[in-house]
Design a protein around this motif. Structure first.
Motif, mmCIF file in Angstrom:
data_model
loop_
_atom_site.group_PDB
_atom_site.id
_atom_site.type_symbol
_atom_site.label_atom_id
_atom_site.label_comp_id
_atom_site.label_asym_id
_atom_site.label_seq_id
_atom_site.Cartn_x
_atom_site.Cartn_y
_atom_site.Cartn_z
ATOM 1 N N LEU A 1 60.438 -71.284 70.993
ATOM 2 C CA LEU A 1 59.000 -71.476 71.220
ATOM 3 C C LEU A 1 58.222 -71.089 69.973
ATOM 4 O O LEU A 1 57.272 -71.769 69.564
ATOM 5 C CB LEU A 1 58.523 -70.616 72.395
ATOM 6 C CG LEU A 1 58.970 -71.053 73.791
ATOM 7 C CD1 LEU A 1 58.516 -70.018 74.816
ATOM 8 C CD2 LEU A 1 58.413 -72.434 74.143
ATOM 9 N N ASP A 2 58.630 -69.970 69.371
ATOM 10 C CA ASP A 2 57.977 -69.456 68.180
ATOM 11 C C ASP A 2 58.071 -70.455 67.019
ATOM 12 O O ASP A 2 57.274 -70.406 66.083
ATOM 13 C CB ASP A 2 58.664 -68.145 67.786
ATOM 14 C CG ASP A 2 57.733 -67.228 67.023
ATOM 15 O OD1 ASP A 2 56.523 -67.271 67.298
ATOM 16 O OD2 ASP A 2 58.212 -66.485 66.152
ATOM 17 N N ARG A 3 59.102 -71.339 67.047
ATOM 18 C CA ARG A 3 59.247 -72.370 66.014
ATOM 19 C C ARG A 3 58.803 -73.727 66.529
ATOM 20 O O ARG A 3 59.330 -74.767 66.131
ATOM 21 C CB ARG A 3 60.693 -72.403 65.510
ATOM 22 C CG ARG A 3 60.895 -71.427 64.377
ATOM 23 C CD ARG A 3 62.293 -70.904 64.311
ATOM 24 N NE ARG A 3 62.325 -69.709 63.469
ATOM 25 C CZ ARG A 3 61.972 -68.488 63.913
ATOM 26 N NH1 ARG A 3 61.565 -68.325 65.142
ATOM 27 N NH2 ARG A 3 62.025 -67.468 63.093
ATOM 28 N N ALA A 4 57.858 -73.709 67.480
ATOM 29 C CA ALA A 4 57.158 -74.923 67.902
ATOM 30 C C ALA A 4 58.025 -75.900 68.685
ATOM 31 O O ALA A 4 57.697 -77.079 68.781
ATOM 32 C CB ALA A 4 56.524 -75.622 66.694
ATOM 33 N N ALA A 5 59.131 -75.432 69.264
ATOM 34 C CA ALA A 5 59.885 -76.308 70.161
ATOM 35 C C ALA A 5 59.103 -76.476 71.463
ATOM 36 O O ALA A 5 58.361 -75.579 71.872
ATOM 37 C CB ALA A 5 61.268 -75.713 70.442
ATOM 38 N N GLY A 6 59.255 -77.621 72.130
ATOM 39 C CA GLY A 6 58.638 -77.833 73.436
ATOM 40 C C GLY A 6 59.346 -76.997 74.492
ATOM 41 O O GLY A 6 60.404 -76.411 74.224
ATOM 42 N N PRO A 7 58.761 -76.937 75.704
ATOM 43 C CA PRO A 7 59.344 -76.074 76.747
ATOM 44 C C PRO A 7 60.772 -76.490 77.124
ATOM 45 O O PRO A 7 61.641 -75.622 77.262
ATOM 46 C CB PRO A 7 58.399 -76.256 77.944
ATOM 47 C CG PRO A 7 57.219 -77.007 77.460
ATOM 48 C CD PRO A 7 57.505 -77.578 76.128
ATOM 49 N N MET A 8 61.040 -77.791 77.262
ATOM 50 C CA MET A 8 62.384 -78.199 77.650
ATOM 51 C C MET A 8 63.391 -77.843 76.562
ATOM 52 O O MET A 8 64.466 -77.304 76.839
ATOM 53 C CB MET A 8 62.421 -79.705 77.908
ATOM 54 C CG MET A 8 63.820 -80.193 78.259
ATOM 55 S SD MET A 8 63.803 -81.979 78.657
ATOM 56 C CE MET A 8 65.386 -82.472 77.939
ATOM 57 N N ALA A 9 63.030 -78.124 75.303
ATOM 58 C CA ALA A 9 63.929 -77.783 74.204
ATOM 59 C C ALA A 9 64.152 -76.274 74.140
ATOM 60 O O ALA A 9 65.264 -75.813 73.894
ATOM 61 C CB ALA A 9 63.366 -78.295 72.880
ATOM 62 N N ALA A 10 63.095 -75.488 74.387
ATOM 63 C CA ALA A 10 63.235 -74.026 74.314
ATOM 64 C C ALA A 10 64.190 -73.522 75.384
ATOM 65 O O ALA A 10 65.020 -72.647 75.133
ATOM 66 C CB ALA A 10 61.869 -73.360 74.443
ATOM 67 N N VAL A 11 64.082 -74.082 76.593
ATOM 68 C CA VAL A 11 64.996 -73.669 77.671
ATOM 69 C C VAL A 11 66.434 -74.004 77.295
ATOM 70 O O VAL A 11 67.346 -73.181 77.428
ATOM 71 C CB VAL A 11 64.610 -74.353 78.997
ATOM 72 C CG1 VAL A 11 65.750 -74.245 80.005
ATOM 73 C CG2 VAL A 11 63.333 -73.753 79.557
ATOM 74 N N LEU A 12 66.657 -75.219 76.789
ATOM 75 C CA LEU A 12 68.027 -75.644 76.487
ATOM 76 C C LEU A 12 68.581 -74.895 75.284
ATOM 77 O O LEU A 12 69.754 -74.528 75.250
ATOM 78 C CB LEU A 12 68.059 -77.155 76.243
ATOM 79 C CG LEU A 12 67.772 -77.979 77.499
ATOM 80 C CD1 LEU A 12 67.629 -79.456 77.144
ATOM 81 C CD2 LEU A 12 68.886 -77.804 78.525
ATOM 82 N N ILE A 13 67.744 -74.624 74.284
ATOM 83 C CA ILE A 13 68.220 -73.881 73.115
ATOM 84 C C ILE A 13 68.499 -72.433 73.488
ATOM 85 O O ILE A 13 69.486 -71.838 73.024
ATOM 86 C CB ILE A 13 67.200 -74.026 71.953
ATOM 87 C CG1 ILE A 13 67.293 -75.446 71.384
ATOM 88 C CG2 ILE A 13 67.453 -72.989 70.871
ATOM 89 C CD1 ILE A 13 66.216 -75.816 70.396
ATOM 90 N N GLY A 14 67.671 -71.855 74.371
ATOM 91 C CA GLY A 14 67.976 -70.512 74.854
ATOM 92 C C GLY A 14 69.326 -70.467 75.568
ATOM 93 O O GLY A 14 70.144 -69.576 75.329
ATOM 94 N N THR A 15 69.566 -71.461 76.407
ATOM 95 C CA THR A 15 70.839 -71.501 77.145
ATOM 96 C C THR A 15 72.008 -71.692 76.186
ATOM 97 O O THR A 15 73.055 -71.040 76.317
ATOM 98 C CB THR A 15 70.789 -72.623 78.194
ATOM 99 O OG1 THR A 15 69.605 -72.466 78.993
ATOM 100 C CG2 THR A 15 72.014 -72.589 79.086
ATOM 101 N N LEU A 16 71.844 -72.580 75.219
ATOM 102 C CA LEU A 16 72.894 -72.803 74.210
ATOM 103 C C LEU A 16 73.191 -71.527 73.424
ATOM 104 O O LEU A 16 74.346 -71.167 73.184
ATOM 105 C CB LEU A 16 72.441 -73.894 73.231
ATOM 106 C CG LEU A 16 73.365 -74.158 72.038
ATOM 107 C CD1 LEU A 16 74.607 -74.906 72.491
ATOM 108 C CD2 LEU A 16 72.655 -74.946 70.941
#
Lengths: 201, 201, 201
Positions: B109-124
């Motif tokens: 989120l801090d690097r301007a990812a959208g909410p869906m990308a942030a959720v998936l990157i957090g999970t990854l």
């Protein structure tokens, strides 16, 4: 438009092949979805990393995620009615591989990659999902074991790139590449075609 | 500041889980450090590749390296006094997973990812280190084997992203996400909660 | 120029080690080439992903591809005359590892990475190809099993970066790093040097 659609079908096909492996290995619901999702999206993520598409489309494009998760859930729900899981896995894997070889190559061309890079990125996209699936469940990757696997991916990617150069039409070239890659792989599976192996010594 | 600190604690926790696996598999000193380092930093490297942070923070940020190597060395030195290595591995893995689910999402989120990308990157980020650890030592990844593993990571990442949207506070949202992910995973381990598996046929 | 040349030799050496593993595992012609290609180019692809070189050089630089495929084909054709495959694999792997440790570090410096990042990227380049090879064929990666493997890579990368800082000469520093990394690894293999392992309990 047509390449995107074919790419989604490839994601579904690879996700089915991954979820079938998960069922075969008796993973739980989430394990089946995780293998399906990793198989369906893995090749495209490698492709996007190679092309510097950030974040990879699988992380931002909800249809990708919906198709991969939906196909995996479908396998989990229906698997009691599915027979011959190993054959099912190989056929869906062949479709995923062939669809990704051609759409991966056309996607790379569309992002200004040169012909050689497009061929190699198409091949990587095609074999990547299957490698991730097989490494996750500790099996030797299908690309190392099977009849005319990598060669089919390479042929589909080369045909796509050559036809784009000759005709300028991305959609038609992609469709032709898919038909060649899937057809070559299915025929080689059916007829048992294979390349020479090292002789016993 | 708080997310960075939590991320370092997650690196230490994952490095310990990796080093414990290395000790359990009787690797030598350097093998133990390599597994610990790969487990502690792997999820963050995948996260940075997805977000196009180059070079990945693990290659430039010395505290990351120091924490991962230090935690691995600590396990190597102390392992004679550690008992029940398998349980230790699971508990430290749970902390690493939960800390990375929330901090990975807030970092995205801090690097301007959208909410869906942030959720998936957090999970990854959360599952990546463990997958690398288990693939390195030829085991089926814990994310495929275990009770409510990926679902805990996903829940922590979703809560973090939702709370940031609701409150605007990255530190508080991250802390809440960590508590949910770690708590859900530990409770499911303790109580043996699990999802349905394919029925035998 | 000299680092590029050394890097190509490293690609050939790693490709040979991968192709030898493929022959040992009785893969078919294409399987042998795929393992050789993945081993020869894998470390460089990881290096380019870390440094954000897009597409990775292996996808655009035809000599890379030609050397890796040619070396793999050579092993396939000649393997009937090769004896002691396991020793051959270890020696070629040692050269690939050492050449990549130093050239990976100098490549990173050349692309403005800091000293710490250059050391770590050199080490990653050096061990990456071997890890990919061993994971593909389901073996415990050599970096976890063997005498002074990662430490040799690290030493070669550190020496390269230190000498560049001291002398400013990339070619000379790279050559010195290669000699240290390859030499340390070969001597430790030959003499059976190893680090302490966890005591049995």
């Amino acid at each position: 438009m047509i390449p995107e659609l074919l790419s989604l079908i490839g994601i579904a096909a690879f996700a089915v092949s991954g979820a079938v492996v998960g069922v075969r290995r008796r993973l739980d619901l989430l394990g089946v979805v995780v293998v399906g999702l990793a198989t369906g999206t893995g090749g495209g993520v490698l492709r996007d990393l190679a092309l510097n598409v950030s974040p990879p489309a699988a992380f931002t494009h909800w249809p990708t995620l919906a198709v991969a998760v939906g196909a995996s859930l479908g396998v989990f729900v229906l698997h009691g009615r599915l027979s011959r899981l190993r054959r099912l896995e190989l056929v869906f894997d062949a479709f995923g591989m062939g669809l990704f070889a051609a759409t991966g190559a056309s996607y790379a061309l569309d992002r200004a990659a040169g012909p050689m890079a497009a061929v190699l990125i198409g091949t990587l996209t095609a074999v990547g999902g299957g490698v991730i699936r097989d490494v996750l469940v500790n099996e030797i990757p299908i690309v190392l074991r099977r009849e005319l696997y990598a060669i089919s991916a390479l042929a589909g990617a080369v045909l796509t790139v050559a036809l784009v150069a000759a005709t300028g039409s991305l959609p038609l070239s992609t469709v032709a590449g898919v038909i060649l890659a899937v057809g070559l792989r299915l025929i080689s599976l059916w007829r048992g075609w294979h390349l020479p192996a090292p002789k016993n010594r």
